[in-house]
Design a protein around this motif. Structure first.
Motif, PDB file in Angstrom:
ATOM      1  N   UNK A  53      -4.064 -11.235 -25.310  1.00  0.00           N
ATOM      2  CA  UNK A  53      -5.124 -10.563 -24.576  1.00  0.00           C
ATOM      3  C   UNK A  53      -5.944 -11.585 -23.789  1.00  0.00           C
ATOM      4  N   UNK A  54      -6.349 -12.654 -24.452  1.00  0.00           N
ATOM      5  CA  UNK A  54      -7.145 -13.691 -23.787  1.00  0.00           C
ATOM      6  C   UNK A  54      -6.369 -14.324 -22.641  1.00  0.00           C
ATOM      7  N   UNK A  55      -5.073 -14.511 -22.834  1.00  0.00           N
ATOM      8  CA  UNK A  55      -4.224 -15.093 -21.783  1.00  0.00           C
ATOM      9  C   UNK A  55      -4.218 -14.212 -20.535  1.00  0.00           C
ATOM     10  N   UNK A  56      -4.033 -12.916 -20.712  1.00  0.00           N
ATOM     11  CA  UNK A  56      -3.993 -12.000 -19.566  1.00  0.00           C
ATOM     12  C   UNK A  56      -5.350 -11.917 -18.862  1.00  0.00           C
ATOM     13  N   UNK A  57      -6.432 -11.953 -19.633  1.00  0.00           N
ATOM     14  CA  UNK A  57      -7.764 -11.816 -19.047  1.00  0.00           C
ATOM     15  C   UNK A  57      -8.207 -13.060 -18.288  1.00  0.00           C
ATOM     16  N   UNK A  58      -7.684 -14.207 -18.645  1.00  0.00           N
ATOM     17  CA  UNK A  58      -8.144 -15.479 -18.073  1.00  0.00           C
ATOM     18  C   UNK A  58      -7.547 -15.697 -16.677  1.00  0.00           C
ATOM     19  N   UNK A  59      -8.375 -15.694 -15.628  1.00  0.00           N
ATOM     20  CA  UNK A  59      -7.840 -15.885 -14.260  1.00  0.00           C
ATOM     21  C   UNK A  59      -7.184 -17.241 -14.048  1.00  0.00           C
ATOM     22  N   UNK A  60      -7.515 -18.227 -14.876  1.00  0.00           N
ATOM     23  CA  UNK A  60      -6.977 -19.568 -14.690  1.00  0.00           C
ATOM     24  C   UNK A  60      -5.592 -19.759 -15.302  1.00  0.00           C
ATOM     25  N   UNK A  61      -5.113 -18.777 -16.058  1.00  0.00           N
ATOM     26  CA  UNK A  61      -3.795 -18.903 -16.668  1.00  0.00           C
ATOM     27  C   UNK A  61      -2.708 -18.594 -15.646  1.00  0.00           C
ATOM     28  N   UNK A  62      -1.497 -19.121 -15.849  1.00  0.00           N
ATOM     29  CA  UNK A  62      -0.436 -19.000 -14.820  1.00  0.00           C
ATOM     30  C   UNK A  62       0.359 -17.700 -14.888  1.00  0.00           C
ATOM     31  N   UNK A  63      -0.319 -16.571 -15.109  1.00  0.00           N
ATOM     32  CA  UNK A  63       0.400 -15.301 -15.175  1.00  0.00           C
ATOM     33  C   UNK A  63       0.595 -14.670 -13.797  1.00  0.00           C
ATOM     34  N   UNK A  64      -0.086 -15.195 -12.778  1.00  0.00           N
ATOM     35  CA  UNK A  64       0.103 -14.697 -11.419  1.00  0.00           C
ATOM     36  C   UNK A  64      -0.761 -13.517 -11.052  1.00  0.00           C
ATOM     37  N   UNK A 206       8.074 -11.319 -12.466  1.00  0.00           N
ATOM     38  CA  UNK A 206       8.827 -10.460 -13.386  1.00  0.00           C
ATOM     39  C   UNK A 206       8.482 -10.769 -14.838  1.00  0.00           C
ATOM     40  N   UNK A 207       8.326 -12.041 -15.185  1.00  0.00           N
ATOM     41  CA  UNK A 207       8.007 -12.393 -16.569  1.00  0.00           C
ATOM     42  C   UNK A 207       6.680 -11.785 -17.003  1.00  0.00           C
ATOM     43  N   UNK A 208       5.679 -11.824 -16.116  1.00  0.00           N
ATOM     44  CA  UNK A 208       4.380 -11.244 -16.448  1.00  0.00           C
ATOM     45  C   UNK A 208       4.480  -9.745 -16.649  1.00  0.00           C
ATOM     46  N   UNK A 209       5.255  -9.069 -15.786  1.00  0.00           N
ATOM     47  CA  UNK A 209       5.428  -7.618 -15.919  1.00  0.00           C
ATOM     48  C   UNK A 209       6.030  -7.278 -17.274  1.00  0.00           C
ATOM     49  N   UNK A 210       7.094  -8.006 -17.659  1.00  0.00           N
ATOM     50  CA  UNK A 210       7.727  -7.757 -18.957  1.00  0.00           C
ATOM     51  C   UNK A 210       6.738  -8.011 -20.089  1.00  0.00           C
ATOM     52  N   UNK A 211       5.944  -9.067 -19.983  1.00  0.00           N
ATOM     53  CA  UNK A 211       4.965  -9.379 -21.023  1.00  0.00           C
ATOM     54  C   UNK A 211       3.897  -8.289 -21.139  1.00  0.00           C
ATOM     55  N   UNK A 212       3.488  -7.729 -20.007  1.00  0.00           N
ATOM     56  CA  UNK A 212       2.505  -6.639 -20.051  1.00  0.00           C
ATOM     57  C   UNK A 212       3.083  -5.418 -20.760  1.00  0.00           C
ATOM     58  N   UNK A 213       4.354  -5.083 -20.476  1.00  0.00           N
ATOM     59  CA  UNK A 213       4.995  -3.980 -21.175  1.00  0.00           C
ATOM     60  C   UNK A 213       5.075  -4.275 -22.677  1.00  0.00           C
ATOM     61  N   UNK A 214       5.434  -5.504 -23.027  1.00  0.00           N
ATOM     62  CA  UNK A 214       5.494  -5.896 -24.437  1.00  0.00           C
ATOM     63  C   UNK A 214       4.121  -5.772 -25.094  1.00  0.00           C
ATOM     64  N   UNK A 215       3.106  -6.183 -24.378  1.00  0.00           N
ATOM     65  CA  UNK A 215       1.735  -6.114 -24.886  1.00  0.00           C
ATOM     66  C   UNK A 215       1.376  -4.668 -25.236  1.00  0.00           C
ATOM     67  N   UNK A 216       1.683  -3.754 -24.338  1.00  0.00           N
ATOM     68  CA  UNK A 216       1.395  -2.343 -24.597  1.00  0.00           C
ATOM     69  C   UNK A 216       2.210  -1.829 -25.776  1.00  0.00           C
ATOM     70  N   UNK A 217       3.497  -2.196 -25.844  1.00  0.00           N
ATOM     71  CA  UNK A 217       4.339  -1.757 -26.957  1.00  0.00           C
ATOM     72  C   UNK A 217       3.829  -2.275 -28.290  1.00  0.00           C
TER      73      UNK A 217
END
Length: 468
Positions: A53-64, A206-217
């Motif tokens: 959660x913290x990774x996704x929220x942080x604008x400085x992380x490399x999730x794009x 694509x990696x971020x999209x998959x991670x977001x789906x995983x996060x929800x699951x």
């Protein structure tokens, strides 16, 4: 066939397959389950979700995603949280997990604890988030009532706002402290995460999209939620199968949207001029000064310096607080200003505009104003509530919010215009006519509110100059 026909056919295939999707009895295991951060190890699961959660929220992380997921999270907070900070510019936001909170007396630490998530703009505002899946709440009273320092910084340094959120399972008790806003994981998925993924997946790696789906699951797995009717895995596969077509049409729209965020003032001013509502007095890269035909309504600035905030304000509603005769139409370097005005949110409300075909026009008591000026404007606004209600068109209403004081909704109807963007401008024109050009009564009330608030806070008498 032309390239456009090829894309149209592929998108029709995509639509048919999407409509045929149904849930399947067996789905692949999530990453969390594979690495044993599952229901058999609840604490590990909570740590996993907390860090992700913290990774996704942080604008400085490399999730794009830059600050877009953070903005969606903050804008989607429940109303009970009372969050009223500007979310357009989040460049100074700091996001951390497991942040130390201390109670200090005379420089000595009396007690301490660790909050799951902290989102803050140092010296301005903070949001403390406690995440719960199974354990009972034991800390929220301490976090809100006793804590004096956040990661070593005094709470008193935060001048704008203090916000508290308790994110928990639906069948668990609420937070012990009544000042913590309660939000369930189901509510977070429904209000923020699910729509965010669906609307934004084509734009991110694509990696971020998959991670977001995983996060929800994984959230559904930990909290015992039922699986959604539409299988996530098949939607991901559908997205990947039609990636080229989705990317192409998305990129085309994004280019047009980006251009529109800069040229809407000129398009609006030209439409108003053609309808006989006034004339353009000056024009630059980011600003149009439009003179209304009625001197009582005056001159207005249409400002497009932001990809999100589309500003419309009367000449005289933005002044430098060090010299209140200095009428502005742009932010001074020292940020010492006082302003009110109308606005539409291009980026923040884009989903409403595109999906729901609805434009919302707001009247705002600007969040960057001095708090004393914000309070003075609100007080004067409330005193005139009856007169304001009488002057408002049927599309508009008072909100009860201290920042966005009025809101009005207008339909965007692309079928009646050349394209979506022309329809957006037409909706904006209707709002400007309703609230500004054809409503000198409302503008006179707002003039009075601004003038009296300036006098109350800065002890200065100002007047609105006639159009020139």
């Amino acid at each position: 066939m032309t390239p456009t026909d090829d894309f149209r056919q592929e998108l029709q295939t995509l639509t048919r397959r999407w409509e045929q999707l149904t849930a399947v009895p067996d789905t692949p295991r999530s990453l969390m389950d594979v690495i044993e951060y599952s229901l058999g190890s609840q604490r590990k699961a909570e740590v996993y979700i907390n860090r992700l959660f913290a990774y996704f929220l942080d604008p400085d992380q490399p999730h794009g995603m830059d600050a877009e997921f953070l903005r969606a999270f903050l804008d989607g907070l429940p109303d009970t949280c009372g969050f009223e900070e500007d979310t357009y510019d989040l460049s100074d936001v700091v996001v951390d997990d497991q942040v130390r909170l201390t109670e200090q007396v005379d420089g000595n630490t009396e007690s301490s604890g660790f909050v799951d998530l902290s989102v803050q703009v140092p010296n301005e505002w903070f949001l403390l988030v406690e995440l719960k899946f199974s354990a009972e709440d034991t800390q929220t009273k301490f976090y809100r009532r006793d804590v004096t320092h956040i990661d070593g910084a005094p709470k008193t340094d935060y001048e704008s706002g203090a916000y508290y959120l308790y994110l928990h399972q639906a069948d668990r008790p609420d937070a012990n402290d009544p000042e913590f806003s309660n939000w369930t994981w189901t509510g977070f998925l429904d209000a923020v995460l699910t729509d965010f993924i669906v609307e934004n997946a084509p734009r991110y790696p694509q990696r971020t999209v998959v991670q977001l789906y995983e996060f929800a699951d994984d959230i559904r797995s930990i909290t015992g939620m039922s699986e959604p009717t539409d299988t996530v895995d098949e939607k991901v596969a559908l997205y990947l199968d039609h990636y080229d077509a989705i990317t192409d049409v998305t990129a085309t729209f994004e280019e047009q949207w980006e251009s529109f965020t800069h040229n809407w003032p000129t398009r609006l001013a030209n439409r108003l001029t053609a309808a006989g509502h006034g004339s353009i007095k000056s024009e630059s890269e980011h600003h149009v000064r439009f003179g209304c035909r009625d001197d009582a309504v005056g001159d207005w600035w249409f400002r497009a310096t932001s990809s999100d905030w589309g500003m419309l304000f009367k000449h005289g509603w933005w002044r430098h607080t060090d010299d209140l005769t200095d009428v502005l139409h742009d932010r001074p370097d020292d940020h010492n200003d006082a302003r009110i005005g109308f606005h539409h949110r291009l980026e923040n409300d884009r989903e409403n505009a595109i999906r729901d075909r609805t434009l919302t026009l707001y009247f705002r008591n600007m969040g960057a104003n001095d708090q004393s000026f914000i309070d003075a404007v609100c007080e004067r606004f409330d005193e005139r509530a009856e007169a304001i209600d009488a002057a408002l068109p049927g599309t508009a209403s008072r909100t009860g919010n201290k920042r966005n004081l009025l809101s009005a909704e207008y339909d965007i109807v692309p079928d009646e215009h050349d394209d979506f963007f022309a329809a957006y401008v037409a909706a904006l024109e209707r709002g400007v006519c309703d609230l500004i050009i054809e409503n000198p009564e409302l503008i006179a009330i707002l003039d009075g509110i601004y003038i009296e608030a300036i006098a109350d806070v800065y002890n200065s008498d100002i007047r609105m100059s006639a159009s020139k």
